[in-house]
Design an enzyme around this catalytic site. Structure first.
Site, PDB file in Angstrom:
ATOM      1  N   ARG A  17       0.839  -1.197   0.000  1.00 16.41           N
ATOM      2  CA  ARG A  17       0.000   0.000   0.000  1.00 16.41           C
ATOM      3  C   ARG A  17       0.873   1.246   0.000  1.00 16.41           C
ATOM      4  O   ARG A  17       2.052   1.193   0.322  1.00 16.41           O
ATOM      5  CB  ARG A  17      -0.928  -0.004   1.221  1.00 16.41           C
ATOM      6  CG  ARG A  17      -0.213  -0.024   2.545  1.00 16.41           C
ATOM      7  CD  ARG A  17      -1.157  -0.007   3.724  1.00 16.41           C
ATOM      8  NE  ARG A  17      -1.876  -1.262   3.884  1.00 16.41           N
ATOM      9  CZ  ARG A  17      -2.709  -1.513   4.890  1.00 16.41           C
ATOM     10  NH1 ARG A  17      -2.938  -0.579   5.807  1.00 16.41           N
ATOM     11  NH2 ARG A  17      -3.305  -2.671   4.998  1.00 16.41           N
ATOM     12  N   GLY A  18       0.251   2.352  -0.364  1.00 14.74           N
ATOM     13  CA  GLY A  18       0.981   3.603  -0.529  1.00 14.74           C
ATOM     14  C   GLY A  18       1.388   3.746  -1.975  1.00 14.74           C
ATOM     15  O   GLY A  18       1.961   2.822  -2.577  1.00 14.74           O
ATOM     16  N   ALA A  19       1.067   4.884  -2.586  1.00 11.76           N
ATOM     17  CA  ALA A  19       1.260   5.061  -4.028  1.00 11.76           C
ATOM     18  C   ALA A  19       2.695   4.820  -4.465  1.00 11.76           C
ATOM     19  O   ALA A  19       2.947   4.185  -5.498  1.00 11.76           O
ATOM     20  CB  ALA A  19       0.811   6.464  -4.439  1.00 11.76           C
ATOM     21  N   GLY A  20       3.665   5.323  -3.707  1.00 10.42           N
ATOM     22  CA  GLY A  20       5.064   5.148  -4.069  1.00 10.42           C
ATOM     23  C   GLY A  20       5.497   3.693  -3.986  1.00 10.42           C
ATOM     24  O   GLY A  20       6.185   3.177  -4.879  1.00 10.42           O
ATOM     25  N   ARG A  60      -5.199  -1.353  -9.136  1.00  3.32           N
ATOM     26  CA  ARG A  60      -5.629  -0.175  -8.379  1.00  3.32           C
ATOM     27  C   ARG A  60      -5.834   0.975  -9.367  1.00  3.32           C
ATOM     28  O   ARG A  60      -4.878   1.640  -9.751  1.00  3.32           O
ATOM     29  CB  ARG A  60      -4.591   0.233  -7.326  1.00  3.32           C
ATOM     30  CG  ARG A  60      -4.311  -0.779  -6.233  1.00  3.32           C
ATOM     31  CD  ARG A  60      -5.504  -1.078  -5.336  1.00  3.32           C
ATOM     32  NE  ARG A  60      -6.057   0.080  -4.690  1.00  3.32           N
ATOM     33  CZ  ARG A  60      -5.600   0.601  -3.545  1.00  3.32           C
ATOM     34  NH1 ARG A  60      -4.563   0.065  -2.947  1.00  3.32           N
ATOM     35  NH2 ARG A  60      -6.196   1.637  -2.996  1.00  3.32           N
ATOM     36  N   CYS A 124      -3.798   8.733   6.793  1.00  5.80           N
ATOM     37  CA  CYS A 124      -3.414   7.538   6.056  1.00  5.80           C
ATOM     38  C   CYS A 124      -1.918   7.273   6.261  1.00  5.80           C
ATOM     39  O   CYS A 124      -1.363   7.595   7.310  1.00  5.80           O
ATOM     40  CB  CYS A 124      -3.774   7.675   4.574  1.00  5.80           C
ATOM     41  SG  CYS A 124      -3.769   6.087   3.682  1.00  5.80           S
ATOM     42  N   ASP A 193      -2.215  10.218  -3.983  1.00  8.50           N
ATOM     43  CA  ASP A 193      -2.331   9.099  -4.908  1.00  8.50           C
ATOM     44  C   ASP A 193      -2.348   9.600  -6.338  1.00  8.50           C
ATOM     45  O   ASP A 193      -1.889   8.913  -7.248  1.00  8.50           O
ATOM     46  CB  ASP A 193      -3.596   8.287  -4.596  1.00  8.50           C
ATOM     47  CG  ASP A 193      -3.378   7.367  -3.400  1.00  8.50           C
ATOM     48  OD1 ASP A 193      -2.890   6.251  -3.616  1.00  8.50           O
ATOM     49  OD2 ASP A 193      -3.669   7.781  -2.270  1.00  8.50           O
ATOM     50  N   ASN A 203      -6.596  11.558  -2.914  1.00  7.27           N
ATOM     51  CA  ASN A 203      -5.882  10.866  -1.846  1.00  7.27           C
ATOM     52  C   ASN A 203      -6.882  10.059  -1.028  1.00  7.27           C
ATOM     53  O   ASN A 203      -8.083  10.094  -1.283  1.00  7.27           O
ATOM     54  CB  ASN A 203      -5.131  11.882  -0.965  1.00  7.27           C
ATOM     55  CG  ASN A 203      -4.042  11.241  -0.126  1.00  7.27           C
ATOM     56  OD1 ASN A 203      -3.245  10.439  -0.616  1.00  7.27           O
ATOM     57  ND2 ASN A 203      -4.007  11.566   1.153  1.00  7.27           N
ATOM     58  N   LYS A 204      -6.394   9.349  -0.051  1.00 10.75           N
ATOM     59  CA  LYS A 204      -7.235   8.488   0.773  1.00 10.75           C
ATOM     60  C   LYS A 204      -8.483   9.216   1.245  1.00 10.75           C
ATOM     61  O   LYS A 204      -8.425  10.375   1.668  1.00 10.75           O
ATOM     62  CB  LYS A 204      -6.439   7.980   1.977  1.00 10.75           C
ATOM     63  CG  LYS A 204      -7.236   7.067   2.897  1.00 10.75           C
ATOM     64  CD  LYS A 204      -7.604   5.769   2.212  1.00 10.75           C
ATOM     65  CE  LYS A 204      -8.419   4.863   3.142  1.00 10.75           C
ATOM     66  NZ  LYS A 204      -8.818   3.610   2.461  1.00 10.75           N
ATOM     67  N   LYS A 229       3.362  11.172  -9.605  1.00 11.70           N
ATOM     68  CA  LYS A 229       1.979  11.059  -9.126  1.00 11.70           C
ATOM     69  C   LYS A 229       1.048  12.072  -9.788  1.00 11.70           C
ATOM     70  O   LYS A 229      -0.148  12.085  -9.522  1.00 11.70           O
ATOM     71  CB  LYS A 229       1.940  11.208  -7.607  1.00 11.70           C
ATOM     72  CG  LYS A 229       2.600  10.044  -6.876  1.00 11.70           C
ATOM     73  CD  LYS A 229       2.550  10.211  -5.381  1.00 11.70           C
ATOM     74  CE  LYS A 229       3.233   9.035  -4.684  1.00 11.70           C
ATOM     75  NZ  LYS A 229       3.259   9.216  -3.219  1.00 11.70           N
TER      76      LYS A 229
END
Length: 312
Positions: A17-20, A60, A124, A193, A203-204, A229
């Site tokens: 998890r986490g965009a990066g 995703r 998040c 994100d 984002n979340k 991003k």
């Protein structure tokens, strides 16, 4: 199960998890797939790599870092399988290294915006946002953190764990307590994100309520985001898809059976208007959200349609 399929499953189920982190994992999965394809036919190699791309792409839909990373890795022009494989491996390694360096640079840039005795609220779990906070703390600034639980997947617990291991004083709060605690906050720092061409933040879910509360309380709202991003597709008017996740994350199947007529909405992300964002910290500098167009057209520097032709 291959590394490709294992990575796709972990991204889909939010084990990664986490965009990066998602972007780096996807890049490495493509690299491994390129190394494992046993063929001398360039057409067959290309077909298998396109299939790998599509498998990862569909995991995703909102985190634009994922398709951007995939496109960057898949930018190759070759006349042999060996050339194609070599270029993909080099692209993947360069992306991962660049991504890791970007997070470090964002931490250095963002930490300058954090003053001594600041209380920082975050939401998040974002490696870039956490890097800003950790860098400020390591520079001997006396800071503390307020972290939301971030329901329903409780990603805030990951942030709390990072902060506790770093020795940063941290308070965990309910998502619904954001407005109550905002009066004690000096800055809000969140990750991203996706960022659209007009500077809006995806984002979340729950991020927009932090931004609204911060705007009302005149608290600076800072976004930490690597340039990959930013969403090139929004230049063409395409909307960023908001992922709707499984209702079981919110309510157990047993409880759903108890209330069979109940509808459950579980969006993974929300949209924060650019007018509520004070600053976006990227690896190329701290910029206003209005500079998103420049980042997409000048920094990312590749033609969207041309990039898609190679892989779609």
């Amino acid at each position: 199960m291959t590394i490709l399929h294992e990575t796709a499953e972990k991204i889909k189920n939010m084990e990664i998890r986490g965009a990066g982190r998602i972007a780096r994992a996807a890049a490495l999965a493509l690299k491994d797939e390129a190394k494992s394809i046993d063929t001398d036919s360039l057409d067959e190699f290309n077909a298998k790599m396109k299939a790998a791309y599509k498998l990862l792409y569909q995991t995703r839909p909102t985190a634009v870092s994922l398709p951007n990373a995939l496109r960057i890795v898949m930018r190759y022009k070759a006349s042999t399988v060996a050339e194609a494989r070599s270029q993909i491996i080099a692209n993947a390694d360069a992306f991962v290294t660049g991504s890791e360096n970007a997070v470090k640079r964002i931490g250095e840039i963002g930490a300058r915006r954090i003053k001594d005795d600041f209380t920082i609220m975050t939401h998040c779990n974002s490696s870039a946002a956490a890097q800003i906070i950790q860098t400020a703390f390591k520079s001997k600034k006396n800071i503390s953190v307020i972290a939301t639980e971030t329901r329903p997947r409780m990603q805030g617990y990951v942030t709390v764990d990072v902060m506790q291991k770093a020795g940063i004083p941290t308070t965990l709060i309910l998502d619904s307590a954001v407005r109550y605690f905002m009066k004690k906050v000096d800055a809000v720092v969140v990750g991203a994100d996706a960022i659209t061409v007009n500077g809006n933040l995806i984002n979340k879910v729950g991020t927009s309520q932090l931004a609204l509360a911060a705007h009302e309380a005149r608290v600076p709202f800072i976004v930490a985001a690597e340039t990959y991003k930013f969403s090139p597709r929004t230049l063409l008017g395409e909307l960023v898809e908001i992922e709707e996740r499984d209702p079981s994350e919110v309510l157990s199947p047993e409880m759903q059976k108890k209330w069979p007529n109940l509808k459950i909405a579980n969006p993974a992300f929300d949209i924060t208007p650019h007018s509520y964002i004070d600053l976006i910290c990227t690896e190329i500098g701290a910029i206003p959200p209005e500079m998103a167009y420049w980042v997409i057209t000048e920094k990312l520097g590749w033609e969207i349609e041309e990039a898609d032709e190679n892989i779609m």
